[in-house]
Design an enzyme around this catalytic site. Structure first.
Site, PDB file in Angstrom:
ATOM      1  N   ASP A 113      36.816  40.241  30.429  1.00  0.00           N
ATOM      2  CA  ASP A 113      37.492  39.050  29.896  1.00  0.00           C
ATOM      3  C   ASP A 113      36.797  37.808  30.435  1.00  0.00           C
ATOM      4  O   ASP A 113      36.747  37.596  31.654  1.00  0.00           O
ATOM      5  CB  ASP A 113      38.967  39.037  30.303  1.00  0.00           C
ATOM      6  CG  ASP A 113      39.808  39.944  29.426  1.00  0.00           C
ATOM      7  OD1 ASP A 113      39.523  40.028  28.220  1.00  0.00           O
ATOM      8  OD2 ASP A 113      40.745  40.573  29.941  1.00  0.00           O
TER       9      ASP A 113
ATOM     10  N   ASP B  18      43.965  44.452  21.870  1.00  0.00           N
ATOM     11  CA  ASP B  18      43.810  43.996  23.256  1.00  0.00           C
ATOM     12  C   ASP B  18      45.006  43.129  23.618  1.00  0.00           C
ATOM     13  O   ASP B  18      45.265  42.118  22.969  1.00  0.00           O
ATOM     14  CB  ASP B  18      42.505  43.187  23.358  1.00  0.00           C
ATOM     15  CG  ASP B  18      42.276  42.583  24.739  1.00  0.00           C
ATOM     16  OD1 ASP B  18      43.009  42.929  25.678  1.00  0.00           O
ATOM     17  OD2 ASP B  18      41.347  41.765  24.867  1.00  0.00           O
TER      18      ASP B  18
END
Length: 208
Positions: free
Chosen positions: A33, A168
């Protein structure tokens, strides 16, 4: 076969490395991320110069939750990154981003965040390697999956039977079966996985 990819959402490179080591024996990929404090108010580690120091057998996908990905993408096109995911909302020139990844031999995915309709990805069916539904606002781990996320996955699956679809955000033991039933091929899992007392058992449970 549904694939589980651990989400590495961390403020420092040391934490990135620690989390990867915790999951390395059990998976084939990790999900980095990358947030810049602009596209998302949340900030994570985001220095691609550190990538050669990871020394991992895992393939990595870099999820660039950043403004102007065209300016940011080049340094991420290095090992262990095998796939870069950019946001449709932030991209100004998707064909350019596709070309950059293809030239580097890197897969490219297109993501949409909550509030963006699934049909906005339709022009890119067959042109990118992955479609991602971000089921939470770009930011920290531990958020709850948005109500419309599963519907988006189902819409994408109806529109493109051969597309690889990733979800996600907010994936856990309760939401994973519904995500798979909706048509997701890949589940990106963060806090539920790292908070599990037995990580390999948790991964096994999600893939059953």
């Amino acid at each position: 076969m549904v694939e589980i990819i651990p989400s590495i959402n961390a403020p420092t490179f040391e934490e990135v490395r620690r989390k990867i080591k915790n999951v390395e024996p059990y998976v084939g990929w990790c999900h980095l991320d990358v947030t810049d404090g602009a596209f998302s108010a949340h900030e994570t580690w985001r220095n691609p110069a550190d990538l050669p120091l990871l020394k991992t057998r895992l393939k990595a996908e870099a999820h660039l939750m950043v403004s102007e990905p065209e300016k940011a993408i080049e340094p991420w096109l290095v090992k262990p990154v095998e796939r870069v995911i950019v946001h449709l909302e932030a991209a100004r020139d998707v064909p350019y981003l596709i070309q950059k990844c293809r030239t580097a031999g890197i897969q490219i995915g297109l993501a949409i965040r909550p509030g963006t309709p699934a049909e906005s990805l339709a022009p890119w069916f067959g042109r990118v390697d992955l479609l991602q539904v971000l089921a939470v606002p770009p930011g920290p781990s531990g958020q709850k999956m948005s109500a419309e996320a599963l519907g988006k996955v189902a819409d994408l699956r109806r529109g493109c039977s051969r597309c690889r679809i990733e979800i996600d955000g907010g994936v856990n033991r309760e939401t994973a079966p519904a995500a798979v039933a909706a048509g997701a091929d890949i589940l990106v899992v963060g806090s539920a996985l790292f908070g599990a007392p037995d990580i390999p058992r948790f991964i096994s449970d999600l893939t059953v």
